[in-house]
Motif scaffolding. Structure first.
Motif, mmCIF file in Angstrom:
data_model
loop_
_atom_site.group_PDB
_atom_site.id
_atom_site.type_symbol
_atom_site.label_atom_id
_atom_site.label_comp_id
_atom_site.label_asym_id
_atom_site.label_seq_id
_atom_site.Cartn_x
_atom_site.Cartn_y
_atom_site.Cartn_z
ATOM 1 N N THR A 178 0.539 -1.612 -0.045
ATOM 2 C CA THR A 178 -0.238 0.212 -0.153
ATOM 3 C C THR A 178 0.554 1.371 0.360
ATOM 4 O OG1 THR A 178 -0.627 -0.068 2.518
ATOM 5 C CG2 THR A 178 -1.805 -1.488 1.276
ATOM 6 N N VAL A 179 0.615 1.823 -0.789
ATOM 7 C CA VAL A 179 1.336 3.613 -0.734
ATOM 8 C C VAL A 179 0.121 4.741 -0.005
ATOM 9 C CG1 VAL A 179 2.516 5.216 -1.854
ATOM 10 C CG2 VAL A 179 2.500 2.905 -2.559
ATOM 11 N N THR A 180 0.699 5.521 1.232
ATOM 12 C CA THR A 180 -0.048 6.277 1.764
ATOM 13 C C THR A 180 0.971 7.898 0.886
ATOM 14 O OG1 THR A 180 1.027 6.519 3.149
ATOM 15 C CG2 THR A 180 -1.222 5.425 3.528
ATOM 16 N N THR A 236 4.152 18.845 -4.397
ATOM 17 C CA THR A 236 4.731 17.894 -3.803
ATOM 18 C C THR A 236 4.952 16.920 -2.572
ATOM 19 O OG1 THR A 236 5.517 19.801 -1.598
ATOM 20 C CG2 THR A 236 6.669 19.355 -4.106
ATOM 21 N N GLY A 237 5.309 16.171 -1.795
ATOM 22 C CA GLY A 237 4.671 15.247 -0.875
ATOM 23 C C GLY A 237 6.055 14.047 -0.159
ATOM 24 N N THR A 238 5.618 13.861 0.069
ATOM 25 C CA THR A 238 6.061 12.210 0.459
ATOM 26 C C THR A 238 4.793 11.197 0.335
ATOM 27 O OG1 THR A 238 5.184 11.628 2.482
ATOM 28 C CG2 THR A 238 7.455 13.374 2.314
ATOM 29 N N TRP A 239 5.763 9.752 -0.343
ATOM 30 C CA TRP A 239 4.868 8.360 -0.513
ATOM 31 C C TRP A 239 5.152 7.558 0.462
ATOM 32 C CZ3 TRP A 239 4.929 8.246 -6.878
ATOM 33 C CH2 TRP A 239 4.030 9.449 -7.187
ATOM 34 N N THR A 240 4.552 7.717 0.908
ATOM 35 C CA THR A 240 5.104 5.696 1.680
ATOM 36 C C THR A 240 4.401 4.444 1.815
ATOM 37 O OG1 THR A 240 4.463 7.483 3.940
ATOM 38 C CG2 THR A 240 5.111 5.632 4.787
ATOM 39 N N TYR A 241 5.471 3.229 1.964
ATOM 40 C CA TYR A 241 4.781 2.682 1.562
ATOM 41 C C TYR A 241 4.849 1.748 2.863
ATOM 42 C CZ TYR A 241 6.491 4.095 -3.535
ATOM 43 O OH TYR A 241 6.885 4.278 -4.742
ATOM 44 N N ALA A 242 4.050 0.636 2.341
ATOM 45 C CA ALA A 242 3.421 -0.444 3.508
ATOM 46 C C ALA A 242 3.630 -2.196 3.178
ATOM 47 C CB ALA A 242 2.915 -0.006 4.284
ATOM 48 N N LEU A 243 4.125 -2.664 4.440
ATOM 49 C CA LEU A 243 3.977 -4.076 2.994
ATOM 50 C C LEU A 243 2.650 -4.511 4.450
ATOM 51 C CD1 LEU A 243 4.906 -6.547 1.331
ATOM 52 C CD2 LEU A 243 6.907 -6.881 3.362
ATOM 53 N N THR A 244 1.777 -5.387 3.965
ATOM 54 C CA THR A 244 0.813 -6.068 4.923
ATOM 55 C C THR A 244 0.340 -7.532 4.139
ATOM 56 O OG1 THR A 244 -1.239 -4.910 1.822
ATOM 57 C CG2 THR A 244 -0.317 -3.789 4.482
ATOM 58 N N GLY A 245 -0.787 -8.144 4.261
ATOM 59 C CA GLY A 245 -1.038 -9.404 3.728
ATOM 60 C C GLY A 245 0.038 -10.067 5.438
ATOM 61 N N THR A 246 0.163 -11.826 4.443
ATOM 62 C CA THR A 246 -0.226 -12.678 5.213
ATOM 63 C C THR A 246 1.537 -13.336 5.406
ATOM 64 O OG1 THR A 246 -2.017 -13.035 5.959
ATOM 65 C CG2 THR A 246 -0.239 -14.906 7.176
#
Length: 197
Positions: free
Chosen positions: A138-140, A167-177
């Motif tokens: 996911t990317v916020t 401008t800004g930031t993209w924050t990547y998160a790893l989800t799932g099992t």
């Protein structure tokens, strides 16, 4: 046209000089209103430009990575070094897997003077099977430049506002099992494309 006049006209055309429009007004009686007008066309050409930065500037391609650690219940015991035949107080239940990101917050910027512009993303093919799905990433968004899609499995297209610095930031998160993924190294690349028409 007289040969001399034609030669003069061709000579002016060849020199690249701009020829203005000319008219005259005339009154044979010397009275009344006379007028003469001349028009000049104006032309301004603005080159079209689009800029996109995801992460570090220039040619550096950033890597967002996750390191996984396994915890063996019940103590728990976290293996940290390569070892074989090591005694562990395992209670027979499944271990837990925790993922920790590195470099998962990227600075992003975009600008264009194109009338209509978009950013879209495309994810390539994974180096191996058995790991996380594209939808697990996911990317916020923080700031004014939205990510094209909420996760990498739904890469979409987002509009860029013309003549506005985003401008800004993209924050990547790893989800799932993570405990359901097969051991191995999984690599891939996401390509972001900004396009103005």
């Amino acid at each position: 046209m007289h040969a001399l006049a034609l030669g003069a006209a061709l000579s002016l055309a060849c020199t690249g000089q701009a020829l203005a429009e000319s008219q005259y007004g005339f009154s044979s009686t010397g009275s009344g209103t006379v007028s003469a007008t001349a028009k000049v066309n104006l032309s301004v050409v603005i080159p079209k430009l689009i800029l996109l930065k995801v992460g570090t500037s220039n040619t550096t391609q950033d890597t967002v990575s996750w390191a996984a650690s396994l915890s063996i219940p019940a103590v728990p015991t976290v293996p940290t070094t390569t070892a074989n035949n090591t005694v562990v107080p395992w209670d027979g239940t499944a271990p837990t897997v925790t993922t920790t990101p590195t470099g998962n917050v990227l600075n992003v910027s975009a600008w264009t003077n194109a009338g209509t512009a978009t950013i879209n993303c495309a994810i390539g093919t994974w180096s191996a099977t058995g790991g996380p799905a594209n939808t697990s990433f996911t990317v916020t968004t923080g700031g004014t430049l939205p990510h094209p899609g909420g996760n990498l499995g739904s890469c979409a297209s987002t509009t860029i506002t013309s003549n506005t610095l985003l401008t800004g930031t993209w924050t990547y998160a790893l989800t799932g099992t993570a405990s359901s993924w097969t051991a191995g190294t999984y690599t891939n690349a996401v390509t972001y494309t900004a396009q103005g028409v």
